[in-house]
Design a protein around this motif. Structure first.
Motif, PDB file in Angstrom:
ATOM      1  N   HIS A 333     -10.507   1.990  -5.639  1.00 18.85           N
ATOM      2  CA  HIS A 333      -9.304   0.618  -5.484  1.00 18.85           C
ATOM      3  C   HIS A 333      -9.540   0.094  -7.269  1.00 18.85           C
ATOM      4  N   HIS A 377      -5.915  -1.126   3.912  1.00 20.15           N
ATOM      5  CA  HIS A 377      -6.166  -1.343   2.581  1.00 20.15           C
ATOM      6  C   HIS A 377      -4.709  -0.413   2.097  1.00 20.15           C
ATOM      7  N   LEU A 382      -3.746  -4.392  -5.267  1.00 15.04           N
ATOM      8  CA  LEU A 382      -4.972  -4.398  -5.221  1.00 15.04           C
ATOM      9  C   LEU A 382      -5.025  -6.173  -5.605  1.00 15.04           C
ATOM     10  N   SER A 407      -6.932  -6.744  -1.007  1.00 17.45           N
ATOM     11  CA  SER A 407      -6.049  -5.658  -1.490  1.00 17.45           C
ATOM     12  C   SER A 407      -5.229  -7.397  -0.507  1.00 17.45           C
ATOM     13  N   ASP A 409      -1.624  -7.060   1.728  1.00 16.42           N
ATOM     14  CA  ASP A 409      -0.767  -5.784   2.483  1.00 16.42           C
ATOM     15  C   ASP A 409       0.442  -6.392   2.193  1.00 16.42           C
TER      16      ASP A 409
END
Ligand code: AHR
Length: 495
Positions: A333, A377, A382, A407, A409
């Motif tokens: 990530h 994720h 991020l 993160s 969404d």
């Protein structure tokens, strides 16, 4: 020391490409045969030859991309051996993996059918080491050409009228080793030549992946980028987490002291350094980061389970593997601007597997559960995370005790993944969520943990290690106060 983390909900970074949750399935051991393919006549319940239990378990993971047929196997694979009536297909020796007979019953059509069933993108690795340019070019034509052509006609004769959609294509595998023992200068030239004939037919657009470096071979990356960057979309990198030494003893998957727990996680964290250094070289030639870093083989590699064929790379999977997986994802990530895909080695019955089978029985491993928990994720954005982490110390060596990633969404929900690497001590973490009204939010969590370093699932006790609801989280002003037990992976949802 307490761990202090600030999650900047208002500082959005790159998108986490869901393809970093990709998989790899090679013709190796019981990965394809028995693990996926049992054949239509098997007593194991199956759909067109693919076992139903495995299919359902993999479907649940929303696998975004699946790499096949190797690995080392790819540079000895001749795709025409795997098409046409199965009873006529060539039987060959799988020289790399156990010297067993490969009957080619799982070929292009079966693989593409599997991808369609899983709704996953195929990622095919072509043969540079022992194959010709013509063979590679014809494979792409066979799969993707819509219309009248020798290969499209052959595909139709074999029962598939429509071409398949194929985005990801690798031009060889580990060409510094099992894929031909080449020097980077030589492979760079071969790459340029082979990829010329990997064509885009109709609307199909191929993302071409060049064979990349082994671990810290920075010169390989330098030479490839210098000589072939403009002809590639992705460049691969392979790195396995091995507590011992590759040739002299990698270490047991289940029988290990705390020093091996520690060294395994330290070596897993080395992925961060490798990505940073290879990225720096890529940045020199590709400052816009057009070319993706494709980590198409990663995971733990231990000694094979006693009593099994050493060429089958079958290993058990413990809570230690779960920590390795969680740590890798948090690292991937962090490098979301460059890392566009990663493929765990390997999906079933091989190395750090999601699923183990024994005849008709199947179990899910701790690694499976981490993939499941981290689905939130996929393709999320991020968030910037700052932190002061306590240290996890053993025998004079130290590691950060925790790893954290967050993160947002598409619905604005925040997910935070946390790992406590420490095998003995709980981790107290104060998580400050900047830009979020924590008291008004709903917080929930899932945890994967165990009481023993080598806790794992067996065919007798398939649910020893499984996710549970996580309750050790309290809202405290703008912060969350979280207590992670030793050896745990947690995912929090803030809605
Ligand atoms: O994943 C097992 C093997 O490891 C692959 O075939 C090869 O690419 C790597 O060395």
């Amino acid at each position: 020391m307490k761990n202090h983390v600030v999650i900047n909900a208002d500082i959005e970074k790159a998108k986490i490409n869901k393809n970093i949750y990709g998989h790899f399935a090679e013709h190796l051991g019981r990965g394809i045969y028995e693990g996926i393919w049992v054949g239509e006549d098997s007593s194991i319940p199956n759909t067109n030859g693919i076992r139903n239990d495995v299919l359902a378990a993999l479907k649940n993971l929303n696998i975004p991309v699946l790499r096949w047929p190797g690995g080392c196997f790819a540079d000895e694979y001749h795709w025409k051996d795997g098409i046409g009536p199965r009873e006529n297909r060539k039987r060959m020796i799988n020289t790399h993996w156990g010297g067993v007979v490969e009957n080619n019953h799982f070929g292009t059509h079966e693989f593409m059918m599997l991808c369609e069933m899983l709704e996953t993108e195929p990622y095919i690795c072509g043969n540079v080491g022992s194959g010709t340019v013509q063979e590679m070019s014809e494979w792409v034509e066979y799969m993707t050409f819509d219309g009248e052509s020798p290969m499209a006609n052959l595909r139709k004769e074999n029962g598939r009228e429509e071409p398949w959609k194929l985005t990801y294509f690798g031009v060889g595998n580990e060409n510094w080793g099992c894929g031909g023992n080449m020097r980077p200068e030589y492979y760079a030239d071969l790459y340029r030549r082979y990829q010329t004939y990997v064509r885009n037919y109709g609307d199909n657009r191929i993302y071409k992946i060049a064979g990349g470096a082994n671990v810290d071979d920075y010169n390989w990356t330098e030479v490839l980028m210098k000589n072939a960057a403009r002809m590639m979309d992705g460049l691969s990198l392979h790195y396995y987490t091995i507590p011992g030494e590759f040739w002299t003893g990698k270490g047991s998957a289940t029988d290990f002291p705390e020093s091996e727990w520690f060294i395994t996680l330290k070596k897993a964290l080395h992925m961060d350094t490798l990505i940073t250094k290879h990225s720096t070289i890529m940045d020199k030639y590709d400052p816009e980061k057009r070319i993706g870093m494709i980590i198409d083989e990663w995971g733990t590699w231990f000694d094979p389970e006693p009593g099994t064929n050493p060429g089958f790379l079958y290993q058990q999977n413990t809570i230690r593997d779960a920590l390795v997986a969680g740590l890798h994802f948090n690292v991937f990530h962090e490098h979301a601007d460059r890392v566009q895909m990663a493929n765990i080695a390997q999906t079933i019955n091989v190395l750090q597997a999601m699923i183990l089978t024994e005849g008709e029985k199947m179990i899910l491993t701790p690694t499976y559960h981490v993939f499941d928990m981290f689905k939130v994720h996929h393709d999320a954005t991020l968030l910037a995370v700052d932190g002061q982490f306590g240290q996890y110390e053993l025998d004079g060596e130290s590691l950060p005790q925790t790893s954290v990633s967050a993160s947002k969404d598409a619905n604005g929900n925040i997910h935070i993944s946390l790992c406590n690497l420490d095998h003995q001590n709980a981790a107290e973490i104060e998580v400050h969520l900047r830009g979020i009204n924590v008291e008004a939010a709903s917080i929930s969590g899932t945890i994967l943990t165990a009481g023993e370093m080598n806790a794992h699932n067996t065919f007798e006790q398939p649910e020893n290690v499984k996710p549970a609801e996580f309750t050790e989280v309290k809202a405290d002003g703008q912060s969350l106060s979280v207590t992670l037990p030793p050896m745990s992976v947690v995912v929090l949802a803030v809605k």
